[in-house]
Write an enzyme that holds these catalytic residues in place. Structure first.
Site, PDB file in Angstrom:
ATOM      1  N   GLU A 114       0.792  -1.233  -0.006  1.00  0.00           N
ATOM      2  CA  GLU A 114       0.017  -0.077  -0.271  1.00  0.00           C
ATOM      3  C   GLU A 114       0.810   1.315  -0.235  1.00  0.00           C
ATOM      4  O   GLU A 114       0.523   2.213  -0.443  1.00  0.00           O
ATOM      5  CB  GLU A 114      -1.138   0.119   1.176  1.00  0.00           C
ATOM      6  CG  GLU A 114      -1.943  -1.052   1.423  1.00  0.00           C
ATOM      7  CD  GLU A 114      -3.091  -1.019   0.182  1.00  0.00           C
ATOM      8  OE1 GLU A 114      -3.410   0.380  -0.326  1.00  0.00           O
ATOM      9  OE2 GLU A 114      -3.400  -1.760  -0.386  1.00  0.00           O
ATOM     10  N   SER A 391     -33.062 -27.071 -15.309  1.00  0.00           N
ATOM     11  CA  SER A 391     -33.874 -26.503 -16.324  1.00  0.00           C
ATOM     12  C   SER A 391     -34.552 -25.211 -16.058  1.00  0.00           C
ATOM     13  O   SER A 391     -35.284 -24.745 -16.918  1.00  0.00           O
ATOM     14  CB  SER A 391     -35.027 -27.593 -16.503  1.00  0.00           C
ATOM     15  OG  SER A 391     -34.487 -28.805 -16.841  1.00  0.00           O
TER      16      SER A 391
END
Length: 860
Positions: A114, A391
């Protein structure tokens, strides 16, 4: 003379040249001086403008309130009616750790990732900022950040995530102030205790506990690197939800640690070799919350960080969050997924459910069922899970696109027959019952969930257009999809929330809105932002309506969704069942007919619901038993759907039907015709199917199959005296004879006509007709398919003669037989003693002769 002149002239020119050179040098020096002065002036002006602009930007900077650096302010969650539903935040999700207790390995990992020069700058890293500026110029403002850890802490504590120059100026201004008041160690301590790590973890100590069940000093290098990679995008790099993303990010952190001398390459290689999920805990160490509606609140947090940036901290920023929550619906969902609910649960600790309830018209999320005992797990099965849809994908990937792009009608004919995929091996595809039903309408094929017609529809549309249709409805798909996707064989899968959102578009006349939970956010400074998702056209209204109408059929006795039907509501819905692969079947000893999970997704014009039931992982005994063996496990998703819908859909508005758009027409089609033909006036009622067509594509040709039947031909009616019968015969066309019956009536003299018979034969007899009468015989051909379809009546008459015996009896009445003479005197003798009168009575005959006489009389 001339030489002297020449010499003077040359001297003059030389002097002029020398003078010009001198003047040129003076001019050049003057130009440089002027340019320098101009640049200085421009610089001063720019500086003044910059200072003025900076002063203008920072004039509204909030004060550096030290309490906000350490004390989080909870945010309020408002429901859809603006009422307070919950509060999120405070210290409940944090374990504060002092700087001296933070291992050096953790500090090294975060600084390398960072802010590697954290201990060198004064809040702003100008070298890093310069690189970010170049990136923003080349790729657009906001393309890359140059924020230091100090700036990130300022942003988390005081500012919004908004990427504007004014916000960046305020961030820099506060960063300098922060650096002047606190030591580097204090700033780093506050930062590591404040940042969000996803998985309900704020602060590095809580993250270590939630992900690995460890204290900070127990973490291994690969775990530290994983955590250090999270702050850039906590949810996307969450190793529980997205292990592949997390692994890539972890390896980048390890590379940065090597680059900046924090670890060796050998140590990095050893850490990279560790499976990203190998040491993760199952989530039971995640903190529990006193707030209600946890599954919904978790979605709120994710949406805020996705839309406003992941440095937004809803649990500490004091936000007022307006949501779409229906508290009563949410409470019902949580009740249904509890042990006290009315729907049974599989007795298995791995058994889980996910439910999403969405407003059909707006896409607003009304309730989320994150799972059974959700408060303990923290994994949201309504939003985080990705399961093959089975389905339930057929309306979205097969038949919806067929209507959209090919103008299929609900009558469109598809043959359900033995079939294969179009791969090189020609792999067979089977229906769920391993049977074939022949020609079916699209309505029948989808309502009965036939796999083979679904694949055929997918193939006709093409994978690219099928994928485009599904993606437009929020279904995440790879760039290339395969034919197995047509029946739900996804590589990744979908969540209940995604499926509910896609189905809602069918119920909303084709308009799709990505489901959302947050409508507006108010910040502590009084500003607000609208976060409601915008709607878009997902499909034609004709497509939406026709699929909806077909899925209504799926809810009837002939469809697979009948157990989810709620009386009085117009529901369109579809089941879905996933399958085990061959390896799983063998590994876990799965019985025949069992399934790993089931779906039910359905909607009305007001609500759309998707329910998934299954297991958190594969394992021995982790299956839903087959209904053919008397178990209801695979029906639980339908039961949950029904229970929830009948609880929330209680108004008159909820009972309306889907609106029929002007883009479709309803047509009476003669069943079995392909291509479709209009039913004629003679088509039997049970042969007429009313189906929907896209306007302009409906059939215009009328069927002649049941045209008015032909008349009987060559009709004869003959009295046969010997048999004493009327024999009736007729002919008919052989090609229509199988579908025709004949009605015979008879009228005697002037009496009423009576039906004698309805027969398939071409002959009929009337026995013992009345002598002397006239019989009028009528024959009518009638269609077996439609009794109203009758031919013209063909009539024949026959006169029945009077037989000879009757004529003799009449003659005796007219001419009496003479009596023999009587002796008037001899009246005492009996008749029997009298001699016969010769010539009056005929001579006696034997029996055979008498029979011959009778036959002669009849013959006559």
């Amino acid at each position: 003379m001339s030489e002297q002149y020449k010499s003077r002239e040359q001297r003059r020119k030389a002097l002029e040249e020398k003078k010009n050179k001198k003047n040129g040098k003076k001019s050049a020096k003057g130009l440089v001086k002027k340019t320098f002065l101009a640049l200085v002036l421009v610089g001063l002006i720019g500086l003044l403008i910059g200072i003025g602009t900076f002063a203008y930007f920072v004039k509204d900077t909030p004060p550096l309130d030290e309490t906000l650096l350490k004390v989080p302010v909870p945010s309020k969650v408002m429901d859809k009616n603006g009422e307070l539903a919950a509060e999120i935040g405070g210290n409940e999700a944090r374990d504060y750790v002092n700087y001296d207790d933070i291992p050096q390995l953790v500090i090294d990992a975060f600084l390398a990732t960072e802010d590697v020069r954290f201990f060198e700058h004064n809040g702003i890293d100008y070298r890093r900022l310069g690189g970010a500026v170049l990136a923003n110029v080349s790729r657009g403002f906001g393309a890359e950040g140059g924020s230091t850890i100090t700036q990130q802490l300022v942003k988390l504590s005081f500012l919004t995530e908004e990427k504007k120059l004014s916000r960046k100026a305020q961030e820099a201004y506060l960063a300098y102030q922060l650096e002047s008041r606190f030591t580097k160690e204090e700033i780093l301590e506050m930062y590591l205790n404040r940042i969000y790590f996803s998985n309900r973890a704020y602060g590095i100590a809580r993250a270590a506990q939630n992900y690995y069940g460890k204290k900070l000093d127990e973490l291994e290098l690969h775990e530290v690197a994983t955590l250090a990679g999270l702050p850039q995008s906590p949810n996307n790099y969450n190793p529980v939800k997205y292990p592949e993303n997390a692994e890539r990010r972890r390896n980048i952190v390890l590379t940065l640690m090597v680059k900046h001398g924090k670890i060796t390459e050998a140590e990095a290689d050893e850490a990279r070799a560790v499976e990203i999920t190998s040491t993760l805990v199952d989530g039971t160490n995640a903190p529990t919350f006193s707030n209600r509606y946890n599954a919904f609140v978790d979605q709120v947090v994710e949406e805020l960080q996705e839309k406003l940036g992941e440095n937004i901290d809803p649990r500490s920023d004091g936000l007022v969050i307006h949501t779409t929550l229906d508290t009563k619906a949410q409470e019902q969902v949580e009740f249904l997924l509890s042990d006290e609910g009315p729907v049974p649960h599989v007795d298995n600790e791995d058994y889980q459910s996910g439910i999403a309830l969405v407003d059909t018209k707006t896409g607003q999320i009304r309730a989320l069922g994150g799972g059974r005992n959700y408060v303990k797990t923290g994994y949201n099965y309504a939003t985080d899970t990705r399961v093959q849809p089975g389905s339930a994908i057929k309306p979205i990937l097969d038949f919806g696109p067929a209507v959209e792009y090919l103008n299929w009608s609900t009558y469109h004919q598809i043959k359900d027959e033995p079939y294969t995929y179009s791969d090189a091996n020609k792999t067979p595809i089977q229906n769920w019952d391993r049977k074939h039903e022949g020609w079916l309408t699209m309505r029948q094929a989808l309502a009965r969930s036939r796999n083979i017609p679904a694949l055929k529809a997918f193939q006709e549309v093409g994978s690219e257009r099928a994928r485009e249709f599904a993606v437009n409805l929020g279904i995440p798909l790879e760039e290339t999809i395969h034919e197995s996707y047509s029946i739900g064989g996804f590589k990744t899968g979908v969540s209940p929330l995604q499926l509910a959102g896609a189905y809602a578009a069918f119920g909303n006349e084709g308009i799709y809105t990505e489901p959302y939970a947050v409508s507006k956010v108010q910040f502590p400074d009084g500003t607000s932002v609208n976060l409601a998702n915008e709607s878009k056209v997902g499909m034609k209204d004709s497509t939406a309506f026709m699929i909806s109408d077909v899925l209504k059929t799926a809810m009837t006795s002939g469809g697979t969704g009948r157990l989810a039907q709620v009386p009085g509501l117009h529901i369109a819905g579809k089941t879905g069942t996933t399958n085990f692969d061959q390896n799983d079947l063998a590994t876990y000893n799965v019985p025949s007919g069992a399934a790993p999970s089931t779906w039910f997704a359905g909607y009305t014009p007001t609500y759309s619901i998707a329910v998934w039931n299954g297991f958190s992982k594969m394992g021995e005994g982790n299956f839903l038993r087959s209904p053919t063996q008397g178990f209801q496990d695979q029906y639980y998703s339908r039961m949950l759907f029904k229970e929830l819908l009948q609880h929330v859909a209680t108004t008159d508005e909820d009972k309306v039907d889907f609106r029929v758009p002007n883009s479709v027409v309803r047509v009476g089609v003669e069943s079995g015709t392909n291509p479709p033909l209009l039913a004629s006036e003679f088509t039997p009622k049970d042969k007429i199917i009313y189906e929907y067509f896209v306007k302009g594509t409906e059939p215009t040709t009328v069927s002649k199959e049941f045209d008015k039947v032909d008349n009987p031909k060559n009709v004869t009616a003959v009295y046969e005296e010997e048999a004493n019968q009327i024999v009736i015969n007729w002919d008919y066309n052989d090609d229509r004879l199988a579908d025709i019956s004949f009605e015979l009536t008879a009228q005697r003299d002037n009496g009423d006509a009576q039906v004698l018979t309805v027969t398939k034969d071409l002959t009929f007899t009337i026995d013992n007709p009345e002598p002397g009468s006239t019989y009028t015989i009528s024959i009518t051909a009638i269609s077996d398919e439609n009794e109203q379809n009758r031919s013209e009546t063909v009539t024949k008459s026959v006169q029945i003669p009077i037989i000879q015996e009757e004529e003799e009896e009449e003659l005796e009445e007219i001419i009496p037989i003479p009596e023999p003479p009587v002796d008037e005197e001899d009246d005492g003798e009996e008749d029997g003693n009298r001699p016969p009168t010769e010539g009056i009575n005929p001579p006696p005959r034997d029996d055979e002769e008498e029979e011959d006489v009778e036959e002669d009389v009849e013959t006559e």
